[in-house]
Design an enzyme around this catalytic site. Structure first.
Site, PDB file in Angstrom:
ATOM      1  N   GLN A   1       0.808  -1.218   0.000  1.00 24.88           N
ATOM      2  CA  GLN A   1       0.000   0.000   0.000  1.00 24.88           C
ATOM      3  C   GLN A   1       0.841   1.268   0.000  1.00 24.88           C
ATOM      4  O   GLN A   1       0.414   2.293  -0.522  1.00 24.88           O
ATOM      5  CB  GLN A   1      -0.946   0.002   1.193  1.00 24.88           C
ATOM      6  CG  GLN A   1      -2.093  -0.989   1.054  1.00 24.88           C
ATOM      7  CD  GLN A   1      -2.997  -0.990   2.273  1.00 24.88           C
ATOM      8  OE1 GLN A   1      -2.812  -1.799   3.174  1.00 24.88           O
ATOM      9  NE2 GLN A   1      -3.966  -0.105   2.304  1.00 24.88           N
TER      10      GLN A   1
ATOM     11  N   HIS B   1       0.712  -9.181   3.720  1.00 23.18           N
ATOM     12  CA  HIS B   1      -0.399  -8.239   3.872  1.00 23.18           C
ATOM     13  C   HIS B   1      -1.190  -8.199   2.567  1.00 23.18           C
ATOM     14  O   HIS B   1      -1.106  -7.252   1.791  1.00 23.18           O
ATOM     15  CB  HIS B   1       0.125  -6.855   4.246  1.00 23.18           C
ATOM     16  CG  HIS B   1      -0.901  -5.958   4.865  1.00 23.18           C
ATOM     17  ND1 HIS B   1      -0.711  -5.333   6.092  1.00 23.18           N
ATOM     18  CD2 HIS B   1      -2.131  -5.567   4.457  1.00 23.18           C
ATOM     19  CE1 HIS B   1      -1.760  -4.603   6.387  1.00 23.18           C
ATOM     20  NE2 HIS B   1      -2.652  -4.718   5.397  1.00 23.18           N
TER      21      HIS B   1
ATOM     22  N   ASN C   1      -2.036 -10.818   7.513  1.00 17.64           N
ATOM     23  CA  ASN C   1      -2.946  -9.743   7.881  1.00 17.64           C
ATOM     24  C   ASN C   1      -4.397 -10.144   7.619  1.00 17.64           C
ATOM     25  O   ASN C   1      -4.733 -10.576   6.513  1.00 17.64           O
ATOM     26  CB  ASN C   1      -2.630  -8.483   7.060  1.00 17.64           C
ATOM     27  CG  ASN C   1      -3.564  -7.338   7.384  1.00 17.64           C
ATOM     28  OD1 ASN C   1      -3.464  -6.719   8.429  1.00 17.64           O
ATOM     29  ND2 ASN C   1      -4.507  -7.053   6.489  1.00 17.64           N
ATOM     30  N   GLU C   2      -5.234 -10.034   8.657  1.00 18.48           N
ATOM     31  CA  GLU C   2      -6.682 -10.255   8.533  1.00 18.48           C
ATOM     32  C   GLU C   2      -6.987 -11.480   7.665  1.00 18.48           C
ATOM     33  O   GLU C   2      -7.554 -11.366   6.571  1.00 18.48           O
ATOM     34  CB  GLU C   2      -7.366  -9.016   7.979  1.00 18.48           C
ATOM     35  CG  GLU C   2      -7.258  -7.801   8.883  1.00 18.48           C
ATOM     36  CD  GLU C   2      -8.003  -6.590   8.349  1.00 18.48           C
ATOM     37  OE1 GLU C   2      -8.645  -6.695   7.284  1.00 18.48           O
ATOM     38  OE2 GLU C   2      -7.954  -5.525   9.001  1.00 18.48           O
TER      39      GLU C   2
END
Length: 431
Positions: free
Chosen positions: A60, A152, A196-197
């Protein structure tokens, strides 16, 4: 069947239907009523070893050209903003680390991008490893502890070519990559997030690649296996390391509690014995509004509801009583930095959620850290319109990518200096 028996059976069916209808109405009434208000009392300061931090992810923020799952998607999905250099963290990381140091944070959650480290299977890019070497060094020199996320939502293009996470070979390759990173940095990095998540990762893979139910199950199983192996190898290198996989809180309004139980069943409860901390990302507590923001790709519609953080922390403490809890991400979006329709200001949401963190800690929750998403604005999975940064960066209109402080910057500095909001602080947002 006699007529009497038939009528008796019909009456029984009507009673069952009536009972089910009443039960449904009671459940709907409970949902609409929402959680009870929490008494507002004075906040107590957090301990001096509390983890104050900021969060980001590799893809990101870093920018640049690489062959990965998300860079390919950005090319094929014409609805997305062009990724470009994002906020160019790849070359401006020292500037951003300095901004984090000036805030006073003691922890910075950063990502290492597998696709950058291993652009072709078995081929390690030493120049990119040197970049991560200097990133970790710059954090160390600033007195900031790195919290490293290994995956991620992004992985190498070559892994995608072999079926991504549906293929167990991807898990084996990920473990090898994670071992490389852990051996290189275990003396300076003591906090790790594997995936991540994961529940969002699994769902995202299913949607992007139109996976069957059995293929989706394989993604989950391969992530579970890989997490366990990485947990073990990191602890072989550093017995005191803190390793986990963070979860996304889906709320406790309008079915959110049921969704949390489901997502925990899918992943967290299968790895919890190999999690040193429960790491949670909190953005909203209203499942319906949360889903609306997701489906419309407008996460500035998420109502922040700071008191929901207190309820989330209490729930997690009750479910996992032996585990400390880390707020791995927390933040509030705006649309291109414009004032929100609900009037909530970033600095107020920040202070309010810190207040409820202090309240949870005072009420027995072993919450050990609070990590703001994010230090700067970044590429929010297809768009630069959502702005979460303490520092604004107008990627699409400002070629200099200037970091412009929001009003939340001095607010966070004061919070960190004082280890929380003062005893006289009262939340601005309604519960």
């Amino acid at each position: 069947m006699s007529i009497n028996a038939y009528l008796s059976k019909m009456r029984t069916s009507r009673k069952i239907l009536l009972a089910l209808t009443i039960a449904l109405l009671v459940w709907l009434a409970w949902c609409l009523q929402g959680p009870a208000a929490i008494p507002v009392t004075a906040a107590q300061s957090l301990p001096t070893n509390f983890m104050w931090g900021v969060s980001t992810s590799a893809f990101q923020a870093e920018g640049g050209q690489l062959d990965s799952e998300w860079s390919r998607l950005n090319v094929t999905d014409k609805k997305q903003d062009r990724y470009g250099n994002s906020v160019d963290f790849r070359h401006r990381y020292r500037e951003d680390v300095a901004l984090a140091r000036d805030l006073g944070v003691n922890t910075y959650r950063v990502g290492i991008n597998w696709a950058r480290v291993e652009p072709k299977q078995g081929q390690i890019d030493e120049a990119e490893l040197a970049y991560y070497d200097d990133l970790i060094l710059s954090l160390k020199q600033a007195g900031i502890a790195p919290l490293v996320t290994l995956d991620h939502f992004d992985y190498p293009g070559w892994a995608s070519d072999q079926g991504g996470w549906t293929n167990p070979k991807t898990g084996e390759a990920f473990v090898a990559y994670a071992e490389l990173i852990a051996k290189r940095y275990h003396k300076d990095v003591h906090m790790w997030i594997t995936f991540n998540e994961a529940i969002g990762y699994i769902g995202g893979q299913a949607a992007l690649h139109k996976l069957s139910l059995s293929e989706t199950g394989r993604v989950r199983d391969n992530l579970v296996i890989a997490h366990g192996k990485v947990y073990d190898l990191i602890h072989q290198l550093d017995a005191t390391a803190m390793v986990t996989s963070n979860i996304a809180w889906t709320g406790d309004r309008y079915g959110g509690s049921s969704m949390n139980r489901f997502s925990d069943w899918v992943f967290l409860d299968r790895i919890v014995d190999k999690c040193d901390v429960i790491a949670v990302d909190y953005y909203f507590s209203d499942l319906i509004e949360g889903l609306k923001g997701l489906t419309q790709q407008a996460n500035w519609l998420w109502p922040p509801e700071p008191a929901g953080l207190y309820r989330a922390l209490k729930h997690l403490q009750k479910k996992y009583p032996t585990k400390p809890i880390l707020i791995a991400e927390i933040g509030m979006g705006t649309q291109d930095g414009k004032p929100r329709p609900d009037g909530v200001k970033r600095e107020d949401a920040l202070r309010d959620t810190v207040y409820w963190t202090q309240r949870a800690r005072a009420d027995g929750v072993n919450v050990i850290g609070y990590m703001v998403w994010s230090l700067t604005d970044n590429f929010e999975w297809g768009s630069y319109t959502p702005r979460f940064g303490l520092y604004t960066v107008n990627v699409l209109k400002d070629p200099t990518l200037k970091r412009i402080p929001t009003a939340a910057v001095p607010a966070y500095k004061e919070i960190i200096r004082d280890n929380g909001v003062g005893a006289d602080y009262r939340p601005v947002s309604q519960q």
